[in-house]
Design a protein around this motif. Structure first.
Motif, PDB file in Angstrom:
ATOM      1  N   GLY A 146       5.682   1.027  13.354  1.00 47.13           N
ATOM      2  CA  GLY A 146       5.943   1.569  14.519  1.00 47.13           C
ATOM      3  C   GLY A 146       6.813   2.928  14.203  1.00 47.13           C
ATOM      4  O   GLY A 146       7.399   3.550  14.944  1.00 47.13           O
ATOM      5  N   GLY A 147       6.407   3.765  13.031  1.00 47.58           N
ATOM      6  CA  GLY A 147       7.224   4.831  12.709  1.00 47.58           C
ATOM      7  C   GLY A 147       8.456   4.695  11.829  1.00 47.58           C
ATOM      8  O   GLY A 147       9.137   5.706  11.496  1.00 47.58           O
ATOM      9  N   ARG A 148       8.927   3.650  11.625  1.00 44.96           N
ATOM     10  CA  ARG A 148       9.937   3.288  11.075  1.00 44.96           C
ATOM     11  C   ARG A 148      10.150   3.203   9.565  1.00 44.96           C
ATOM     12  O   ARG A 148      11.068   3.463   8.708  1.00 44.96           O
ATOM     13  N   VAL A 149       8.790   3.217   9.083  1.00 39.66           N
ATOM     14  CA  VAL A 149       8.474   3.120   7.659  1.00 39.66           C
ATOM     15  C   VAL A 149       7.416   4.240   7.497  1.00 39.66           C
ATOM     16  O   VAL A 149       6.451   4.450   8.139  1.00 39.66           O
ATOM     17  N   ARG A 150       7.854   5.142   6.342  1.00 41.53           N
ATOM     18  CA  ARG A 150       6.842   6.081   6.228  1.00 41.53           C
ATOM     19  C   ARG A 150       6.416   6.201   4.770  1.00 41.53           C
ATOM     20  O   ARG A 150       7.033   5.703   3.670  1.00 41.53           O
ATOM     21  N   MET A 151       4.907   6.422   4.232  1.00 40.79           N
ATOM     22  CA  MET A 151       4.533   6.315   2.800  1.00 40.79           C
ATOM     23  C   MET A 151       3.933   7.915   2.809  1.00 40.79           C
ATOM     24  O   MET A 151       3.359   8.460   3.456  1.00 40.79           O
ATOM     25  N   ALA A 152       4.299   8.378   1.601  1.00 42.03           N
ATOM     26  CA  ALA A 152       4.022   9.807   1.258  1.00 42.03           C
ATOM     27  C   ALA A 152       3.741   9.807  -0.275  1.00 42.03           C
ATOM     28  O   ALA A 152       4.484   9.088  -1.075  1.00 42.03           O
ATOM     29  N   GLU A 153       2.668  10.791  -0.337  1.00 42.80           N
ATOM     30  CA  GLU A 153       2.439  10.980  -1.712  1.00 42.80           C
ATOM     31  C   GLU A 153       2.762  12.568  -2.100  1.00 42.80           C
ATOM     32  O   GLU A 153       2.602  13.495  -1.294  1.00 42.80           O
TER      33      GLU A 153
END
Length: 445
Positions: A146-153
């Motif tokens: 729900g937007g509380r965790v983000r994955m980024a590269e």
């Protein structure tokens, strides 16, 4: 699961490739060369024929299929294929479209067109552009829980303060986990003594704020702000949708469109943008419009060559960041090699979205990394999970190498996982896993 894929182009081939290892896949296409190529490349049954024809679909076994995915370059053909399949089967139908009008109609009437799930290529591409643009330096971004965790590269440059640091010394961001390092085509699960080298791509998982702080150390900006100078070159559907989404974030983009009639349409629709009627490949015009001061330039013209030209001209003038739309997926690496910051291929984005959807039976959300070298999964832990009521260190010792628990959410609270963290039934766990072990790992989680 038996899956019939109509269309063996770039989207269909990518979908078939992503599903072939775990499912029985049949691919249908009118082009004999594509049919022959996919027969030799993948472990699938390929049939030459028209996917809108009932006879062809019956030959492909649609009557016994669990899912039909229509992914040709024709919106109408994809919708007809889904409707035809529904006349003889209970298959779940997925249609790829480019026109947002079809998506709007489908969303407004459940079951419209006999399509169970619709994916709009142009809207997905625009959403990808805006999501990446909002995090400086990011090449891929996805949200979980729900937007509380983000994955980024991110790609680590020579100038980055993280270059030539160990993961242990770089691990100074609260609520952030280093999930993987992508180096020379290989996926490496980082340890504390792993050295982060220039040219590496680093995958991190954590809170949105920690990801922003990490991004700001790699690229000393704070992401898009309402005061930023953003240019969208090209009033294509992708360009229009990108500007519309930027407006929703409080940004006032400058949209450059050469065609007078299209420019008038855009000016009427995009009330929060500044629409300029001119040629976005004209360097004199770009200089007059102060593109040198741009924080972001999005090249969304109808030609890959023109998008490359616009991006390189913008960088030469001094624009801080460029994102280009690339219709030919084979050009993505070329664009990024010669200086475009991020190249977005709408067909690849669409294929990933459809593949992601097909894999959500046992997961809450899925993100595909680097053309399916790895995946990030969100899983709700139940009593049967290998993770339940065990510490991270204990549980991962029973899993193959290539798995990293990146984040846990429990009762709307984000928990940064460490070796002694105990996972509870009901937790939502965000896990990084190499594709080669997914089939073995997913049932255990």
């Amino acid at each position: 699961m038996r899956v019939v894929v109509v269309g063996a182009g770039e989207v269909g081939a990518n979908i078939a490739s992503g599903l072939a290892d775990a499912h029985e896949v049949v691919v249908v296409d009118t082009d004999p060369e594509r049919v022959e190529a996919i027969t030799y490349q993948l472990d699938v049954l390929a049939i030459e024929g028209d996917g809108t024809s009932l006879a062809t679909l019956k030959e492909a076994g649609v009557e016994d299929a669990d899912m039909l995915i229509a992914s040709t370059d024709s919106d109408e053909a994809n919708i007809v294929a889904c409707a035809t399949a529904k006349t003889v089967s209970d298959a779940f139908t997925v249609a790829r479209v480019r026109k947002t009008d079809y998506l709007t109609t489908w969303r407004g009437a459940e079951g419209a067109f006999s399509v169970d799930f619709m994916v709009c290529t142009d809207l997905l591409a625009a959403e990808t552009i805006v999501r990446i643009a909002g995090l400086p330096g990011a090449q891929d971004v996805d949200s979980f829980a729900g937007g509380r965790v983000r994955m980024a590269e991110f790609e680590v440059t020579e100038e980055s303060t993280l270059a030539n640091e160990t993961v242990e010394s770089a691990d100074r961001f609260e609520s952030l986990t280093f999930a993987a390092i992508l180096r020379n085509g290989d996926v490496e699960i980082p340890r504390g003594d792993t050295l982060i080298e220039p040219g590496d791509k680093v995958v991190v998982i954590g809170s949105p704020e920690s990801c922003r702080l990490f991004a700001s150390e790699l690229t000393p900006t704070n992401g898009l702000e309402s005061s930023d100078e953003v240019y969208v070159v090209g009033g294509s559907e992708i360009g229009y949708q990108t500007a519309r989404l930027l407006e929703a974030q409080g940004v006032t983009p400058r949209v450059i469109e050469r065609d007078p009639e299209r420019a008038r349409e855009l000016a009427e629709e995009l009330v929060g943008s500044v629409v300029l009627e001119n040629d976005g490949t004209d360097i004199d015009f770009l200089e007059r419009e102060h593109v040198a001061d741009a924080d972001l330039v999005v090249a969304a013209l109808s030609s890959d060559e023109k998008n490359l030209l616009v991006s390189l001209l913008a960088k030469r003038l001094g624009a801080k960041r460029t994102v280009a739309v690339v219709e030919d997926g084979s050009f993505v690496d070329v664009f990024e090699t010669v200086g475009v910051d991020v190249a977005v291929n709408p067909r690849e984005v669409t294929a990933e979205e459809i593949t992601r959807f097909t894999r959500e039976e046992h997961t809450q959300n899925v993100a595909i990394i680097e053309s399916d070298r790895a995946e990030v999964l969100e899983i709700e832990v139940d009593d049967e999970s290998l993770l339940a009521n065990r510490t991270i260190a204990d549980a991962t010792a029973d899993l193959p190498q290539g798995v990293v628990v990146g984040a846990i959410t429990r009762d709307d609270e984000l928990i940064t996982p460490r070796g002694d963290t105990v996972v509870r039934p009901g937790d939502h766990v965000v896990v990084f896993a190499e594709t080669s072990i997914l089939e073995e790992v997913t049932p255990q989680l």
